[in-house]
Scaffold this active site. Structure first.
Site, PDB file in Angstrom:
ATOM      1  N   HIS A 192       0.853   5.231   1.236  1.00 48.90           N
ATOM      2  CA  HIS A 192       0.372   6.078   2.265  1.00 48.90           C
ATOM      3  C   HIS A 192       0.536   7.431   1.663  1.00 48.90           C
ATOM      4  CE1 HIS A 192       0.783   3.994   6.135  1.00 48.90           C
ATOM      5  NE2 HIS A 192       1.838   3.084   5.586  1.00 48.90           N
ATOM      6  N   HIS A 235       0.823  -1.176   0.006  1.00 49.28           N
ATOM      7  CA  HIS A 235      -0.067  -0.068  -0.128  1.00 49.28           C
ATOM      8  C   HIS A 235       0.720   1.316   0.057  1.00 49.28           C
ATOM      9  CE1 HIS A 235       0.831  -1.392   4.195  1.00 49.28           C
ATOM     10  NE2 HIS A 235       0.943  -0.114   4.320  1.00 49.28           N
TER      11      HIS A 235
END
Ligand code: 5GP
Length: 131
Positions: free
Chosen positions: A95, A93
């Protein structure tokens, strides 16, 4: 076993959703380091971001670019900072964090926020409106 992010993507765990397409999904970090901190996640679950095929990897950043533009338009910040950490959740992922100062991109546990549900929903709505 599916990661917590795959469960969020599948709708099995609730989230403050920002956007999705066929390959990628974006939602608010539950413990943001700044208000409006978004996670951008590939639907194809792999632990390490650099393990994706080049095209899929490039698509992830293209998707993140759209989300960052909406965050910047929606929230009081100078720019959107980017980090890839992945030490807590083994599902790649990105941020995306609204920044004013260099120190705003600090992922120390003591810097993480816990905001009321109503504020999280309001922030998510503001970002979605700018997409
Ligand atoms: P990392 O793996 O990059 O070190 O950090 C994972 C991030 O995911 C953390 O910032 C954490 O707050 C966030 N996170 C962990 N579990 C959940 C969850 O169930 N929902 C949401 N929205 N965020 C989560």
């Amino acid at each position: 076993m599916a990661s917590i992010f795959s469960k969020i993507i599948a709708g099995e765990i609730p989230c403050y959703k920002i956007a999705e397409d066929g390959n990628y999904f974006a939602f608010l970090d539950i413990n943001p380091v700044q208000k409006g901190h978004v996670l951008v996640v590939p639907k194809d679950e792999k632990d390490y971001i650099f393990d994706y095929a080049p095209e899929y990897y490039a698509g992830l950043w293209k998707f993140a670019q759209k989300i960052a533009a909406a965050q910047k338009a929606a929230l009081p910040c100078k720019r959107i900072g980017v980090a890839v950490i992945g030490l807590e959740v083994p599902h790649a992922h990105i941020h995306l964090v609204p920044l004013v100062n260099e120190g705003d991109l600090d992922f120390s546990a003591s810097k993480k926020l816990s905001l009321p549900k109503s504020e999280m929903e309001e922030i998510a709505q503001k970002i979605r409106e700018k997409l």
